[in-house]
Design a protein around this motif. Structure first.
Motif, mmCIF file in Angstrom:
data_model
loop_
_atom_site.group_PDB
_atom_site.id
_atom_site.type_symbol
_atom_site.label_atom_id
_atom_site.label_comp_id
_atom_site.label_asym_id
_atom_site.label_seq_id
_atom_site.Cartn_x
_atom_site.Cartn_y
_atom_site.Cartn_z
ATOM 1 N N MET A 76 18.171 15.813 -16.593
ATOM 2 C CA MET A 76 19.212 15.277 -15.712
ATOM 3 C C MET A 76 19.698 13.910 -16.189
ATOM 4 O O MET A 76 20.881 13.595 -16.079
ATOM 5 C CB MET A 76 18.712 15.201 -14.270
ATOM 6 N N ASP A 77 18.800 13.107 -16.747
ATOM 7 C CA ASP A 77 19.185 11.797 -17.261
ATOM 8 C C ASP A 77 20.112 11.902 -18.474
ATOM 9 O O ASP A 77 20.831 10.960 -18.794
ATOM 10 C CB ASP A 77 17.949 10.978 -17.662
ATOM 11 N N LEU B 19 15.797 24.920 -13.023
ATOM 12 C CA LEU B 19 15.152 23.634 -13.262
ATOM 13 C C LEU B 19 13.834 23.528 -12.510
ATOM 14 O O LEU B 19 12.916 22.825 -12.945
ATOM 15 C CB LEU B 19 16.084 22.486 -12.855
ATOM 16 N N SER B 20 13.714 24.219 -11.406
ATOM 17 C CA SER B 20 12.479 24.173 -10.618
ATOM 18 C C SER B 20 11.285 24.737 -11.391
ATOM 19 O O SER B 20 10.137 24.504 -11.012
ATOM 20 C CB SER B 20 12.658 24.938 -9.302
ATOM 21 N N GLN B 21 11.544 25.444 -12.500
ATOM 22 C CA GLN B 21 10.464 25.977 -13.331
ATOM 23 C C GLN B 21 9.836 24.892 -14.208
ATOM 24 O O GLN B 21 8.764 25.103 -14.771
ATOM 25 C CB GLN B 21 10.997 27.102 -14.235
ATOM 26 N N LEU B 22 10.507 23.758 -14.320
ATOM 27 C CA LEU B 22 10.046 22.692 -15.192
ATOM 28 C C LEU B 22 9.204 21.674 -14.441
ATOM 29 O O LEU B 22 9.403 21.467 -13.248
ATOM 30 C CB LEU B 22 11.252 21.951 -15.799
ATOM 31 N N SER C 90 8.438 18.071 -13.096
ATOM 32 C CA SER C 90 9.441 17.120 -12.608
ATOM 33 C C SER C 90 9.832 16.101 -13.670
ATOM 34 O O SER C 90 11.000 15.702 -13.753
ATOM 35 C CB SER C 90 8.964 16.426 -11.334
ATOM 36 N N SER C 91 8.902 15.687 -14.519
ATOM 37 C CA SER C 91 9.235 14.711 -15.568
ATOM 38 C C SER C 91 10.225 15.301 -16.579
ATOM 39 O O SER C 91 11.139 14.614 -17.034
ATOM 40 C CB SER C 91 7.971 14.238 -16.281
#
Length: 157
Positions: A66-67, A54-57, A59-60
């Motif tokens: 995650m939502d 996920l750190s590759q994406l 933040s938005s």
């Protein structure tokens, strides 16, 4: 395996491999309260990229994933997915848009094709240059297809 899988040209071994290598490991992380890691395993499995993080994406984008994790968690940790009923699906006469990416796993595409065959008022669109994460990989193309679908069916919805 659902009737969709049984009736499609799905490779049963690929489906089982996906379940064993993606769904079940993701479920273990979800059950342990490690939602982000479970999501990484799932997205990596769908996109055939075990190194996905996920750190590759941006933040938005990570926040959107995650939502929207609740449904994925529910399906992956449930022992019973609920059997779809083919005759009931065939009676649904509502406009339905089904997306696949040209790089989606073949078994997911096969399920989508079978669902399109069964749903009497469905459209099946393939987005070029994307896998199953097509909304994130080709957002402009996905939005264009969705807008055209909604405009076509605005009176029937």
């Amino acid at each position: 395996m659902s009737f969709l899988a049984k009736n499609s040209n799905i490779n049963e071994r690929a489906y089982e491999r996906f379940t064993q290598k993606t769904i079940k490991p993701a479920a273990r992380y979800f059950k342990a309260g490690q939602d982000a890691r479970g999501l990484e395993v799932f997205i990596g499995g769908v996109n055939a990229n075990p190194d996905f993080r996920l750190s590759q994406l941006p933040s938005s984008e990570k926040e959107i994933w995650m939502d929207n994790i609740l449904e994925l968690k529910g399906h992956s940790i449930s022992e019973y997915y609920g059997e779809l009923n083919q005759s009931e699906l065939g009676e649904l006469d509502i406009p339905t848009l089904i997306f696949v990416g040209d790089q989606s796993p073949k078994w997911l595409t096969a399920l989508s094709v079978e669902l399109h065959r069964i749903l009497p008022n469905s459209s099946l669109d393939t987005l070029v240059g994307s896998s199953h994460g097509l909304y994130f990989q080709q957002p402009d193309q996905a939005n264009k297809v969705m807008r055209a679908f909604l405009e076509l069916h605005q009176d029937g919805m």
